[in-house]
Design a protein around this motif. Structure first.
Motif, mmCIF file in Angstrom:
data_model
loop_
_atom_site.group_PDB
_atom_site.id
_atom_site.type_symbol
_atom_site.label_atom_id
_atom_site.label_comp_id
_atom_site.label_asym_id
_atom_site.label_seq_id
_atom_site.Cartn_x
_atom_site.Cartn_y
_atom_site.Cartn_z
ATOM 1 N N THR A 68 0.826 -1.204 0.000
ATOM 2 C CA THR A 68 0.000 0.000 0.000
ATOM 3 C C THR A 68 0.860 1.254 0.000
ATOM 4 O O THR A 68 0.500 2.268 -0.616
ATOM 5 N N ALA A 72 -0.499 2.614 -3.431
ATOM 6 C CA ALA A 72 -1.806 3.215 -3.170
ATOM 7 C C ALA A 72 -2.059 4.424 -4.059
ATOM 8 O O ALA A 72 -3.113 4.534 -4.697
ATOM 9 N N ALA A 75 -2.396 3.506 -7.699
ATOM 10 C CA ALA A 75 -3.662 2.790 -7.854
ATOM 11 C C ALA A 75 -4.837 3.750 -7.858
ATOM 12 O O ALA A 75 -5.798 3.577 -8.625
ATOM 13 N N GLY A 76 -4.788 4.777 -7.026
ATOM 14 C CA GLY A 76 -5.849 5.778 -7.020
ATOM 15 C C GLY A 76 -5.898 6.550 -8.325
ATOM 16 O O GLY A 76 -6.981 6.839 -8.852
ATOM 17 N N ALA A 128 -3.563 -3.798 -2.791
ATOM 18 C CA ALA A 128 -3.259 -2.368 -2.840
ATOM 19 C C ALA A 128 -3.731 -1.745 -4.154
ATOM 20 O O ALA A 128 -4.228 -0.610 -4.174
ATOM 21 N N PRO A 132 -8.404 1.194 -3.822
ATOM 22 C CA PRO A 132 -9.016 2.497 -4.128
ATOM 23 C C PRO A 132 -10.207 2.387 -5.075
ATOM 24 O O PRO A 132 -11.198 3.106 -4.920
ATOM 25 N N ALA A 351 -11.092 8.402 -5.920
ATOM 26 C CA ALA A 351 -10.199 7.250 -5.851
ATOM 27 C C ALA A 351 -8.811 7.647 -5.377
ATOM 28 O O ALA A 351 -8.183 6.947 -4.578
ATOM 29 N N ARG A 352 -8.302 8.794 -5.854
ATOM 30 C CA ARG A 352 -6.980 9.241 -5.410
ATOM 31 C C ARG A 352 -6.999 9.611 -3.935
ATOM 32 O O ARG A 352 -6.070 9.298 -3.179
ATOM 33 N N SER A 355 -7.075 6.487 -2.012
ATOM 34 C CA SER A 355 -5.785 5.803 -2.051
ATOM 35 C C SER A 355 -4.827 6.377 -1.016
ATOM 36 O O SER A 355 -4.084 5.634 -0.359
#
Length: 544
Positions: A68, A72, A75-76, A128, A132, A351-352, A355
């Motif tokens: 993560t 993270a 991914a976001g 991870a 998000p 999402a960000r 994350s």
């Protein structure tokens, strides 16, 4: 577009399950998480049987959560830029393959403790990358008023699985060994993949060009930096997660050495935490009617600390009931924080933002697990657990000093259409820039101080939506005129800012400032473009 079935009635805690799509994804996640908790028991007990140290056993949780810290934020960014359904399918396929490889290594009897940690890390990468996106799709599936309930139900997929998975996993480990548990975990990912393929998510309809991946992550960080509400939620999550992680990291040792349980008994201990979490889901909506979010955070931290002390010192008959309390307290904190941040983030950066929240929460757990493993190796697990319980009480007391902000979860997050469309005499390209935006305001005499105070919040909103180097300036020739200037990296970023990112709550801020001007509006807005290299050459301008 939601599809509602008259299946779930009564308690509002279960209201989101009336939505057929939400229900299908909920069941799929629950099945997959049952497999995940079975795998966790198999992994931790594998290390116990191999007489691994307290640090190595605690590193199982660190290995699963550490990705993560690295993934993270990317991914976001991916979840905000790509189709979230397709992203989740791709990541789920990867995770299923990684779980299959772990099964093969265990079945061929070549799995070592270090290989197990490495495979746990790879599985954690899948979690991870997908987390998000899972969090960001929740507001797509249920109405705003059901988001707290959906957040609690999202925790049910984890904690309901914890109530069932460890017990099943403990029995299977005792009967057939860890490999069988790893194999079942790999198969459960098929439920996730099938449910996501079945879901027909509406395609994103972007009016303007998508953001670039690298810029999107920078913009997400700017948003967090300029969002005091969100920063406070993240601070509260870290203050709880670091001491709370001790229980999860050291529970295998406490179960074996203090409670004198085997693999099946350890599964029972984890199951009790899961049952407690399920109880918390039912009780949580009632508590929200009587207590504020800050009150729930205080009570949950103290209740969780009681479970930690019980595992460290109390006999079995006294420790097990308090583990139920700890499970309910865990879900109370997570649900409160999770719902708060989902309701506080703007749609375009959800999402960000999630994350970064997951990075803080899961990263705090990963770091805390390592720290508690080191402390336990020097002082014993009981002392380490007691230290963490004391820190949880301190975290509860700190809510009085650092509470969730009053506006948490209440700000209107719809996209505002009140920002007028800029008029330019040429057709700028999305990459043209940087662009300086200059706004001129004529302030009423005697109201300059109030105007400037309101504009401080406007400046945060500009930075939150993609600007940088914001400033408010006095006009040299007119003491009642103020000039606002801020810079955006490109014309495309400015288009995103005023068409997609400027929310109703942001517009309320500028409206409050304009109430102190003579016209109630911006007198003049200008866009100043940096000259591109070919423009400089055409104008005979050279760099010095």
């Amino acid at each position: 577009m939601t599809t509602v079935d008259p299946v779930v009635t009564g308690n509002p805690a279960w209201a989101p399950l009336r939505n057929r799509i939400y229900r299908m994804l909920f069941i799929a996640q629950l099945v997959s998480n049952i497999g995940l908790w079975m795998q966790t028991v198999g992994a931790q007990w594998f290390l116990v049987e191999h007489h691994s140290s307290a640090i190595i056993i605690a590193l199982v949780q660190t290995a699963s959560l550490l990705p993560t810290l690295f993934l993270a934020l990317p991914a976001g960014g991916l979840a905000d830029l790509l189709d979230r359904r397709r992203l989740l399918i791709a990541v789920s396929v990867y995770t299923a393959l990684a779980a299959g490889l772990l099964t093969f290594l265990a079945w061929t009897d070549v799995l070592s403790p270090m290989m197990l940690l490495a495979m746990t890390f790879l599985l954690g990468c899948g979690s991870a990358l997908s987390a998000p996106a899972w969090q960001a799709i929740q507001p797509e599936l249920v109405p705003k008023e059901q988001i707290p309930a959906a957040s609690a139900l999202g925790s049910v997929t984890v904690n309901g699985a914890r109530a069932v998975g460890p017990a099943i996993g403990g029995v299977l480990v005792a009967a057939a060994g860890p490999a069988a548990v790893f194999a079942i975990n790999a198969l459960t990912f098929l439920a996730i993949i099938g449910a996501l393929i079945w879901w027909r998510r509406p395609a994103d309809n972007k009016a303007i060009d998508r953001e670039r991946f690298g810029r999107s992550m920078v913009t997400g960080l700017h948003y967090i930096r300029s969002a005091p509400v969100v920063r406070r939620i993240m601070l509260r999550s870290a203050l709880f997660a670091v001491p709370a992680s001790a229980l999860w990291a050291l529970l295998p040792l406490a179960s074996a050495q203090h409670l004198h349980f085997g693999a099946s008994g350890y599964g029972l201990v984890l199951g009790l935490l899961g049952v407690g979490a399920l109880v918390g889901v039912v009780v949580y909506p009632r508590l929200r009617k009587k207590l504020s979010s800050n009150g729930i955070l205080i009570g949950s931290a103290v209740a969780y600390a009681s479970g930690v002390v019980a595992v460290a010192l109390f006999p079995v008959w006294a420790a097990l009931p308090l583990l139920l309390v700890a499970g309910a307290a865990w879900i109370g904190t997570l649900t409160t924080l999770n719902a708060s941040i989902q309701l506080s983030l703007a749609h375009w950066v959800r999402a960000r933002g999630m994350s970064v929240y997951l990075l803080v929460f899961m990263g705090s757990q990963a770091l805390g697990s390592f720290i508690w493993g080191v402390i336990a190796s020097h002082t014993g697990f009981s002392a380490a657990l007691l230290i963490s319980a004391a820190l949880l009480v301190v975290a509860a007391a700190s809510v009085k000093v650092l509470p969730l902000r009053p506006e948490t979860g209440t700000l209107p997050r719809g996209v505002s259409t009140a920002w007028p469309t800029p008029m330019v005499v040429f057709g700028p390209e999305p990459d043209d820039g940087p662009v300086i935006i200059s706004n001129t305001y004529r302030v009423r005499p005697g109201e300059l101080e109030q105007f400037e105070d309101e504009m401080v919040a406007v400046g945060r909103a500009r930075r939150r939506t993609g600007a940088y180097s914001w400033g408010l300036y006095c006009h040299g020739g007119d003491p009642d005129v103020r000039v606002e200037q801020f810079t955006v990296p490109s014309w495309g970023e400015f288009e995103h800012q005023h068409r997609e990112r400027w929310t109703d709550s942001d517009h309320d801020l500028i409206t409050a400032a304009l109430a102190h001007t003579t016209t109630g509006a911006t007198e003049d807005e200008q866009q100043l473009f940096a000259l591109r290299a070919k423009d400089r050459a055409a104008a005979g301008i050279t760099a010095r």
